[in-house]
Design a protein around this motif. Sequence first.
Motif, PDB file in Angstrom:
ATOM      1  N   GLY A   1      50.244  55.383  33.411  1.00  0.00           N
ATOM      2  CA  GLY A   1      50.761  54.374  34.313  1.00  0.00           C
ATOM      3  C   GLY A   1      49.899  54.102  35.520  1.00  0.00           C
ATOM      4  O   GLY A   1      50.263  53.275  36.362  1.00  0.00           O
ATOM      5  N   CYS A   2      48.757  54.780  35.647  1.00  0.00           N
ATOM      6  CA  CYS A   2      47.850  54.569  36.778  1.00  0.00           C
ATOM      7  C   CYS A   2      46.565  53.905  36.296  1.00  0.00           C
ATOM      8  O   CYS A   2      46.156  54.069  35.143  1.00  0.00           O
ATOM      9  CB  CYS A   2      47.525  55.885  37.479  1.00  0.00           C
ATOM     10  N   THR A   3      45.936  53.164  37.182  1.00  0.00           N
ATOM     11  CA  THR A   3      44.681  52.490  36.853  1.00  0.00           C
ATOM     12  C   THR A   3      43.640  52.764  37.924  1.00  0.00           C
ATOM     13  O   THR A   3      43.973  53.093  39.070  1.00  0.00           O
ATOM     14  CB  THR A   3      44.879  50.971  36.720  1.00  0.00           C
ATOM     15  N   LEU A   4      42.375  52.606  37.550  1.00  0.00           N
ATOM     16  CA  LEU A   4      41.260  52.778  38.487  1.00  0.00           C
ATOM     17  C   LEU A   4      40.264  51.663  38.243  1.00  0.00           C
ATOM     18  O   LEU A   4      39.785  51.470  37.117  1.00  0.00           O
ATOM     19  CB  LEU A   4      40.578  54.130  38.277  1.00  0.00           C
ATOM     20  N   GLU A   5      39.942  50.918  39.295  1.00  0.00           N
ATOM     21  CA  GLU A   5      38.941  49.856  39.220  1.00  0.00           C
ATOM     22  C   GLU A   5      37.866  50.129  40.257  1.00  0.00           C
ATOM     23  O   GLU A   5      38.158  50.304  41.435  1.00  0.00           O
ATOM     24  CB  GLU A   5      39.581  48.488  39.468  1.00  0.00           C
ATOM     25  N   MET A   6      36.606  50.171  39.810  1.00  0.00           N
ATOM     26  CA  MET A   6      35.468  50.369  40.709  1.00  0.00           C
ATOM     27  C   MET A   6      34.867  48.998  41.017  1.00  0.00           C
ATOM     28  O   MET A   6      34.515  48.248  40.099  1.00  0.00           O
ATOM     29  CB  MET A   6      34.434  51.271  40.061  1.00  0.00           C
ATOM     30  N   ILE A   7      34.735  48.679  42.282  1.00  0.00           N
ATOM     31  CA  ILE A   7      34.297  47.351  42.697  1.00  0.00           C
ATOM     32  C   ILE A   7      33.112  47.481  43.645  1.00  0.00           C
ATOM     33  O   ILE A   7      33.196  48.179  44.657  1.00  0.00           O
ATOM     34  CB  ILE A   7      35.432  46.585  43.406  1.00  0.00           C
ATOM     35  N   GLU A   8      32.003  46.808  43.321  1.00  0.00           N
ATOM     36  CA  GLU A   8      30.860  46.789  44.230  1.00  0.00           C
ATOM     37  C   GLU A   8      31.059  45.645  45.217  1.00  0.00           C
ATOM     38  O   GLU A   8      30.913  44.472  44.877  1.00  0.00           O
ATOM     39  CB  GLU A   8      29.559  46.604  43.446  1.00  0.00           C
ATOM     40  N   ARG A   9      31.421  46.009  46.446  1.00  0.00           N
ATOM     41  CA  ARG A   9      31.713  44.980  47.444  1.00  0.00           C
ATOM     42  C   ARG A   9      31.590  45.573  48.830  1.00  0.00           C
ATOM     43  O   ARG A   9      32.089  46.660  49.094  1.00  0.00           O
ATOM     44  CB  ARG A   9      33.129  44.431  47.249  1.00  0.00           C
ATOM     45  N   LYS A  10      30.940  44.868  49.711  1.00  0.00           N
ATOM     46  CA  LYS A  10      30.870  45.275  51.120  1.00  0.00           C
ATOM     47  C   LYS A  10      32.119  44.766  51.816  1.00  0.00           C
ATOM     48  O   LYS A  10      32.418  43.576  51.768  1.00  0.00           O
ATOM     49  CB  LYS A  10      29.623  44.721  51.801  1.00  0.00           C
ATOM     50  N   VAL A  11      32.836  45.650  52.441  1.00  0.00           N
ATOM     51  CA  VAL A  11      34.069  45.288  53.129  1.00  0.00           C
ATOM     52  C   VAL A  11      33.763  45.082  54.602  1.00  0.00           C
ATOM     53  O   VAL A  11      33.281  45.986  55.279  1.00  0.00           O
ATOM     54  CB  VAL A  11      35.149  46.375  52.954  1.00  0.00           C
ATOM     55  N   SER A  12      34.052  43.901  55.090  1.00  0.00           N
ATOM     56  CA  SER A  12      33.842  43.613  56.507  1.00  0.00           C
ATOM     57  C   SER A  12      35.091  43.040  57.160  1.00  0.00           C
ATOM     58  O   SER A  12      35.130  42.853  58.367  1.00  0.00           O
ATOM     59  CB  SER A  12      32.677  42.632  56.682  1.00  0.00           C
ATOM     60  N   ASN A  13      36.101  42.749  56.343  1.00  0.00           N
ATOM     61  CA  ASN A  13      37.322  42.130  56.857  1.00  0.00           C
ATOM     62  C   ASN A  13      38.515  42.957  56.405  1.00  0.00           C
ATOM     63  O   ASN A  13      38.822  43.048  55.218  1.00  0.00           O
ATOM     64  CB  ASN A  13      37.435  40.697  56.318  1.00  0.00           C
ATOM     65  N   LEU A  14      39.184  43.565  57.388  1.00  0.00           N
ATOM     66  CA  LEU A  14      40.294  44.466  57.090  1.00  0.00           C
ATOM     67  C   LEU A  14      41.348  44.288  58.172  1.00  0.00           C
ATOM     68  O   LEU A  14      41.055  44.437  59.363  1.00  0.00           O
ATOM     69  CB  LEU A  14      39.780  45.903  57.052  1.00  0.00           C
ATOM     70  N   THR A  15      42.591  43.964  57.766  1.00  0.00           N
ATOM     71  CA  THR A  15      43.632  43.665  58.743  1.00  0.00           C
ATOM     72  C   THR A  15      44.935  44.352  58.371  1.00  0.00           C
ATOM     73  O   THR A  15      45.508  44.064  57.308  1.00  0.00           O
ATOM     74  CB  THR A  15      43.891  42.145  58.818  1.00  0.00           C
ATOM     75  N   PRO A  16      45.436  45.267  59.196  1.00  0.00           N
ATOM     76  CA  PRO A  16      46.767  45.839  58.944  1.00  0.00           C
ATOM     77  C   PRO A  16      47.846  44.772  59.118  1.00  0.00           C
ATOM     78  O   PRO A  16      47.786  43.946  60.040  1.00  0.00           O
ATOM     79  CB  PRO A  16      46.902  46.923  60.012  1.00  0.00           C
ATOM     80  N   VAL A  17      48.826  44.791  58.221  1.00  0.00           N
ATOM     81  CA  VAL A  17      49.970  43.887  58.304  1.00  0.00           C
ATOM     82  C   VAL A  17      51.219  44.713  58.015  1.00  0.00           C
ATOM     83  O   VAL A  17      51.137  45.878  57.636  1.00  0.00           O
ATOM     84  CB  VAL A  17      49.856  42.729  57.286  1.00  0.00           C
ATOM     85  N   ASP A  18      52.379  44.100  58.202  1.00  0.00           N
ATOM     86  CA  ASP A  18      53.615  44.803  57.873  1.00  0.00           C
ATOM     87  C   ASP A  18      53.609  45.179  56.400  1.00  0.00           C
ATOM     88  O   ASP A  18      53.447  44.323  55.522  1.00  0.00           O
ATOM     89  CB  ASP A  18      54.830  43.919  58.174  1.00  0.00           C
ATOM     90  N   GLY A  19      53.771  46.461  56.134  1.00  0.00           N
ATOM     91  CA  GLY A  19      53.869  46.911  54.754  1.00  0.00           C
ATOM     92  C   GLY A  19      52.561  47.134  54.055  1.00  0.00           C
ATOM     93  O   GLY A  19      52.536  47.393  52.852  1.00  0.00           O
TER      94      GLY A  19
END
Length: 912
Positions: A107-125
């Motif tokens: 029931g679990c999955t794993l996806e490996m993604i090559e991507r530079k993360v520069s935009n990250l925003t906490p939101v409700d939930g």
Amino acid sequence: MKVAIIGAGPRGLWAAEELMERARQRGARIELSVLNDAPLDALSAPDAFRPDTPEQWLLNVPSGVIETRLSSFNTWRGADDDFPSRRTVGQFLLASWEALRENLPRGCTLEMIERKVSNLTPVDGGVVVEGELFAEVLLCTGHAPAEPVVGAQSAYPHTNLDSIGRGDVLLVRGAALSFMDVVRYVPARRIYPVTRTGRFMEVKAYPEDEAARASALAPHAEEIRRCEGFDQFRAILTEAAQTILRAQGGDGDVAAVIDGTDFTGDAVAELRTSLAAAEATRPWTAALAVGYTFRTLYPQIIRRASFGGRDTLGGERFYRLTRVLERVAFGPPADTARDLVEALDSGRVRVDVMQRGDQDLRALAAEVGADVIVDSVTAPAGVVPGTLVGFLVEAGIGQTYTNTGNNRALRVEPDGTLVGQKHLAAAGRMSEGWILGHDTLRRSEDDVIPAWAKRVSAAAMVHPQRVHGTPPLTARTEGWVDELLADPERCQSLLDTYSSPVNILNPEPMVSNIDELVQAGADCGVEVKVFFARKANKGIAFVDTVRDAGHGVDVASYDELRQVLMRGVPGERIIVSAAIKTDHLLRLAIESGVVISADNRDEYDRIVELAGGNPAYVAPRLAPDPAMMPPTRFGERLDTWKNHLARPVEGVKVVGVHAHLHGYAAADRAAALRECMELTDSLRAAGHVPEFIDIGGGVPMSYLDDAEQWEDYCSAISTQRAGYAAPFTWKSDPLSTHYPFHQQPTRGAWLQQVLSDGIAEALSERGLRLHLEPGRSLLDGCGLILAQVAFVKTRSDGLPLVGLHMNRTQCRTTSDDYLVDPILVKRTPDSAELEAFLVGAYCIEDEVILRRRIRFPRGVSAGDIIAIPNTAGYFMHILESASHQIPLAKNVDWPAGTLDAIDQLDQVDQIS
């Protein structure tokens, strides 16, 4: 739950493994995305473990500390040298990622993604990452790129250095580990290191008798945990290092090393001395003793100084001390240092400008005639401007701790969650300083990563506050059980009255279980009679219930038969199926008109002899064709019975055919019925009058409603047996023999399968009844065990244990374990979450009630009550023991709350 880990380095791998392992143990469903800003085979910045890293770039920590879920590093590579190539470590990390892919929990999955993360925003939930919402995010971004030096090229990745030729002269910023990598890789004819301290790092050294040395430091470890201030800390460290120096027969001023005042001014001579001491060609130096002591006590220092603990250890003074000791404790292995000494001896490495690190590099390069400037200084630990973490701090999403010298450390909670956030966490170098020793290949249960995985996996559960085994196997309970367990005082009253454990018996569900089987037969046109397998539970209440329902009892001993007769069950509604029958038992059966399952020819002949011409009712036990199903010790083959019963014997009436089958397969029962009908045909042709076929027990039931949980468990235990999953059973018990606690079809639907394909019609044509001898499936929902918690403690190695006033034989069959979750009846205030094993009263090491680890989200304490549900079928009595002269558990009929008749009188023969 959608979860993202940003960064695929060693800590990202650890977090992914830990999260998936927790998901396996808790039955959680998690979609995990791992985002990495470099090709996924790079694994970490600045590419420290790329599989194409130069072979001569060596690991800087002992190889024995490296492990993943795949295995230990040394086991994987089949070697144990301390400082192998980092390239090999990179290959191991890649293999570990692949192993994780291959061993994901159901029931679990794993996806490996090559991507530079520069935009990250906490939101409700949750947290939005590059426009995608995740419930939880963990930052494992590792080393930040160093601030570029104008006119210099970085030492990492190694391909940056490939243009350097043999005739080049290098000026290298830094003289630590990265500088040594440069020396070992580039072919330049001359290399000039430049540093602020003017010193090389001390060489790593380990004593030959390391166990004895570590033992000598144990008292100091305890002192570190309790120390109150900087001066006391420094005194403890000084005394401990002096202990090691004396034990190693060395010399030098330990206090000067700790204070950083020991520099002789000759960096090369110091390096030679350090190498010679590490290679045991001269006595240990004070620096080596301090370095070894600091490394050995580091786990305790981490606990004492992390999460703001350094504030009470002198703040800035403590920070300066740790900077000094990093040079002393975390230097190069001897092989690397030896190459550097050789380069110094040959003149390829020169120290002419080594102490002028605060001057303009381009001017120094011109002074020494350098063609290339190489920057081998990595970015400092903590929050680095221009990085993702830096942006989060600038945006006010992350908070920092400034008592770490000139750097800032990201403040996180003990589970890695950023202070002030709910769903955003970080682990690694960005928090170094707030958490000491947070940038390492070592794995520790005290680290934030296990705590983060524990929190996130719990949040991903359907019922995070429910007590459960590993993984969860939630009991299917009857309404009467739920009502009783909702009343802690009623439960306690039962224990106070009857002692612990107490077996609670309620025969009410038994009636509907019988009716289900009878109705299933009727729907197929077959008359079904049910004979309760008395061996499944000795409670008299069940005998009375089946008697009043118009059905019978299967007995397996003289006392079982006598008790049943005394409860008014007619002889024709009793069958004796005991594997070994005494003459005493056979005489009582013959006198009482009870049907006897004759297991073999010898037994049949004894019945004939004991009957002496008086009526005796017999059902020969048939052993089915072993080519069709597993061989059995019970009964005789078809032709044997045909020959032996070719002529009736006066007084002995063959009234049916009996079979005792292993397992629960409907197809096996159908095949056995065909053989049994062949035998009845033969018996009738010989003059006998069989009226029924009895296919014994093995009527399946299901303890669990959730098929997914059972599949999760089967997958988890299989992965544990294969050596990948973290052991969740007592002493890694493989639990290879167990009842199928979830199965379909059960009872009525199963019986209809048995009677399909012409079986029902064949029985009907012959006028044969079908007899069944269920035990477990008739008692489904009819009982539970209550036991008092006696203590909560740890084993000598720290393994948590919960002791019960109970012994393991009071909930055990011939299977390896009872695989249903217990239920906690809380009578004490909530306490810290605990994962522990339930242990019992017998004075042996393996006295374990349930062999799966049990998680108590609200804690558990002495005085609480553990309920083990649906145990009436076999678990209460089949193996119960009064060893140590501990009385057997009392049996209480519910809802009356009174002792069952089996416990009311001292003499069994007085039951009436």
